[in-house]
Design a protein around this motif. Structure first.
Motif, PDB file in Angstrom:
ATOM      1  N   ARG A  40       0.484  -0.947   0.271  1.00  0.00           N
ATOM      2  CA  ARG A  40      -0.295   0.371   0.063  1.00  0.00           C
ATOM      3  C   ARG A  40       0.726   1.034  -0.138  1.00  0.00           C
ATOM      4  O   ARG A  40       1.911   1.223   0.613  1.00  0.00           O
ATOM      5  N   GLY A  41       0.478   2.130  -0.451  1.00  0.00           N
ATOM      6  CA  GLY A  41       1.193   3.607  -0.475  1.00  0.00           C
ATOM      7  C   GLY A  41       0.482   4.307  -1.552  1.00  0.00           C
ATOM      8  O   GLY A  41      -0.159   3.966  -2.483  1.00  0.00           O
ATOM      9  N   PRO A  42       1.149   6.097  -1.544  1.00  0.00           N
ATOM     10  CA  PRO A  42       0.601   6.556  -2.589  1.00  0.00           C
ATOM     11  C   PRO A  42       0.952   6.042  -3.796  1.00  0.00           C
ATOM     12  O   PRO A  42       2.244   6.031  -3.974  1.00  0.00           O
ATOM     13  N   ALA A  43      -0.269   6.659  -5.380  1.00  0.00           N
ATOM     14  CA  ALA A  43       0.729   6.032  -6.332  1.00  0.00           C
ATOM     15  C   ALA A  43       2.316   6.393  -6.403  1.00  0.00           C
ATOM     16  O   ALA A  43       2.732   5.083  -7.760  1.00  0.00           O
ATOM     17  N   GLU A  68      -7.816  -1.222  -3.884  1.00  0.00           N
ATOM     18  CA  GLU A  68      -8.636  -0.567  -3.372  1.00  0.00           C
ATOM     19  C   GLU A  68      -8.102   0.742  -2.692  1.00  0.00           C
ATOM     20  O   GLU A  68      -6.822   1.048  -2.838  1.00  0.00           O
ATOM     21  N   ARG A  69      -8.735   2.232  -2.512  1.00  0.00           N
ATOM     22  CA  ARG A  69      -8.862   3.540  -2.058  1.00  0.00           C
ATOM     23  C   ARG A  69      -8.716   3.143  -1.126  1.00  0.00           C
ATOM     24  O   ARG A  69      -9.672   3.402  -0.272  1.00  0.00           O
ATOM     25  N   SER A  70      -7.567   3.947   0.299  1.00  0.00           N
ATOM     26  CA  SER A  70      -7.868   4.615   1.131  1.00  0.00           C
ATOM     27  C   SER A  70      -7.422   5.532   1.270  1.00  0.00           C
ATOM     28  O   SER A  70      -5.754   5.572   1.856  1.00  0.00           O
ATOM     29  N   GLY A  71      -7.930   6.997   1.101  1.00  0.00           N
ATOM     30  CA  GLY A  71      -7.748   8.448   0.981  1.00  0.00           C
ATOM     31  C   GLY A  71      -6.625   8.264  -0.042  1.00  0.00           C
ATOM     32  O   GLY A  71      -6.876   8.385  -0.984  1.00  0.00           O
ATOM     33  N   ASP A  72      -5.336   8.901   0.158  1.00  0.00           N
ATOM     34  CA  ASP A  72      -4.485   8.994  -0.956  1.00  0.00           C
ATOM     35  C   ASP A  72      -3.260   8.194  -1.101  1.00  0.00           C
ATOM     36  O   ASP A  72      -2.337   8.340  -1.590  1.00  0.00           O
ATOM     37  N   GLU A  73      -3.262   6.986  -0.809  1.00  0.00           N
ATOM     38  CA  GLU A  73      -3.516   5.542  -1.063  1.00  0.00           C
ATOM     39  C   GLU A  73      -3.842   4.549  -1.597  1.00  0.00           C
ATOM     40  O   GLU A  73      -5.396   4.268  -1.720  1.00  0.00           O
ATOM     41  N   LEU A  74      -3.199   4.009  -2.375  1.00  0.00           N
ATOM     42  CA  LEU A  74      -3.810   2.706  -2.879  1.00  0.00           C
ATOM     43  C   LEU A  74      -2.965   1.199  -2.524  1.00  0.00           C
ATOM     44  O   LEU A  74      -1.754   1.357  -1.628  1.00  0.00           O
ATOM     45  N   VAL A  75      -4.262   0.055  -2.618  1.00  0.00           N
ATOM     46  CA  VAL A  75      -3.866  -0.793  -1.988  1.00  0.00           C
ATOM     47  C   VAL A  75      -4.224  -1.916  -2.555  1.00  0.00           C
ATOM     48  O   VAL A  75      -5.259  -2.149  -3.359  1.00  0.00           O
ATOM     49  N   SER A  76      -3.201  -2.631  -3.174  1.00  0.00           N
ATOM     50  CA  SER A  76      -3.096  -3.217  -4.240  1.00  0.00           C
ATOM     51  C   SER A  76      -3.093  -4.457  -3.656  1.00  0.00           C
ATOM     52  O   SER A  76      -2.540  -5.526  -2.259  1.00  0.00           O
ATOM     53  N   TYR A  77      -4.472  -5.969  -4.263  1.00  0.00           N
ATOM     54  CA  TYR A  77      -3.765  -7.266  -3.755  1.00  0.00           C
ATOM     55  C   TYR A  77      -3.386  -8.235  -4.886  1.00  0.00           C
ATOM     56  O   TYR A  77      -4.328  -8.973  -5.405  1.00  0.00           O
ATOM     57  N   VAL A  78      -1.918  -8.204  -5.493  1.00  0.00           N
ATOM     58  CA  VAL A  78      -1.746  -8.641  -6.609  1.00  0.00           C
ATOM     59  C   VAL A  78      -1.651 -10.088  -5.897  1.00  0.00           C
ATOM     60  O   VAL A  78      -0.828 -10.157  -4.690  1.00  0.00           O
TER      61      VAL A  78
END
Length: 300
Positions: free
Chosen positions: A152-155, A206-216
């Motif tokens: 997870r983290g900003p783009a 999914e988006r969490s505020g300004d962060e993205l959480v990837s589920y690879v």
């Protein structure tokens, strides 16, 4: 391919450019028999005509040369101003294959996830093919960014991980933080691009505020990283092969070298017919002439 990503890429490629750039691109396309011309680099961002414009010329048919692209340098007077361009030439078919990650190349998809403009296309059918290819470059780059980046983290943390890896795989020296300068200079281009690329790649997030959480998925991450490991190992040898080829096939290499020399030193060397035909053989004589000119300049 995600329609949303396709629309985003089509809009980006339709960016307006200076009339001189468009005229130069059209002339180069006609000389080369190209189907399309892509414009990229710092001059696209700034709108400047100074220095060297960067174009990719995309040809019809199958790729003829195994080591691609073919590079060249061109000068042309347009509307009373001498414009200069460096070109990379390959087939549109090979460009699309490389952009989709279906070749061992490490440069096309990493280069064309960054801004570019489709400044000339033979017809609407070609235009659609180029848009599709550049969209696939975003998918390829986005999938690798997901595998290389954090959970997870900003783009931008994902894009930084991607560009740090791809620059390290190439045979060139980039200053530390080069990836930061790319993202800072092209903030609007990258804003919102990663989620669209992940949607097109089928990567859950999914988006969490300004962060993205990837589920690879673990298996998919391993597959992507195996794919990348092969290309990373071949990156520098492939770049060396391309540089070696360019020493003998760089169109108008002598004129390009003379222009660069004058730009950086103020010393103009004549491009004789012999130097134009045999740039490597002419190098010792040109070096001696340069030494004499520098010495004369120092002594006044």
């Amino acid at each position: 391919m995600s329609g949303t990503l396709h629309d985003r890429v089509a809009l980006s490629l339709a960016a307006q450019v200076r009339e001189g750039v468009a005229a130069f691109a059209k002339a180069l396309a006609r000389e080369a028999g190209a189907d399309a011309v892509l414009f990229y680099g710092s001059n696209l961002r700034t709108g400047s005509l100074d220095g060297v414009l960067d174009f990719y010329l995309l040809l019809p048919g199958r790729q003829q040369e195994r080591i691609w692209p073919r590079v060249g340098y061109h000068e042309r007077e347009i509307e009373g101003m001498v414009l200069r361009a460096k070109t990379a030439t390959l087939s549109l078919e090979q460009f699309a294959k490389a952009a989709a990650g279906r070749s061992r190349d490490t440069t096309i998809w990493a280069r064309f996830v960054q801004p570019s403009a489709l400044v000339w296309a033979r017809d609407d059918g070609v235009r659609r093919k180029v848009v599709e290819a550049v969209a696939s470059a975003a998918v390829t780059a986005g999938a690798l960014a997901a595998a290389l980046g954090p959970a997870r983290g900003p783009a931008n943390t994902y894009w930084r991980a991607l560009f740090r890896e791809t620059y390290a795989a190439e045979f060139r020296v980039e200053p530390p933080g080069r990836e930061d300068s790319i993202l800072a200079a092209n903030e609007a281009h990258f804003h919102g691009l990663l989620p669209l690329a992940w949607e097109a790649a089928g990567i859950a997030f999914e988006r969490s505020g300004d962060e993205l959480v990837s589920y690879v998925e673990a298996g998919e991450r391993r597959r992507i990283l195996r794919w990348w490991t092969t290309r990373r190992r071949l990156g520098k040898p492939l770049n060396i092969l391309r540089l070696a080829k360019a020493t003998t096939t760089f169109d108008n290499a002598a004129a390009y070298g003379a222009w660069k020399l004058e730009r950086h030193t103020g010393i103009a060397l004549e491009v004789t017919p012999f130097r134009a035909r045999h740039p490597l053989l002419a190098m010792p004589g040109a070096a001696y002439e340069l030494w004499r000119a520098r010495r004369k300049k120092r002594t006044g």
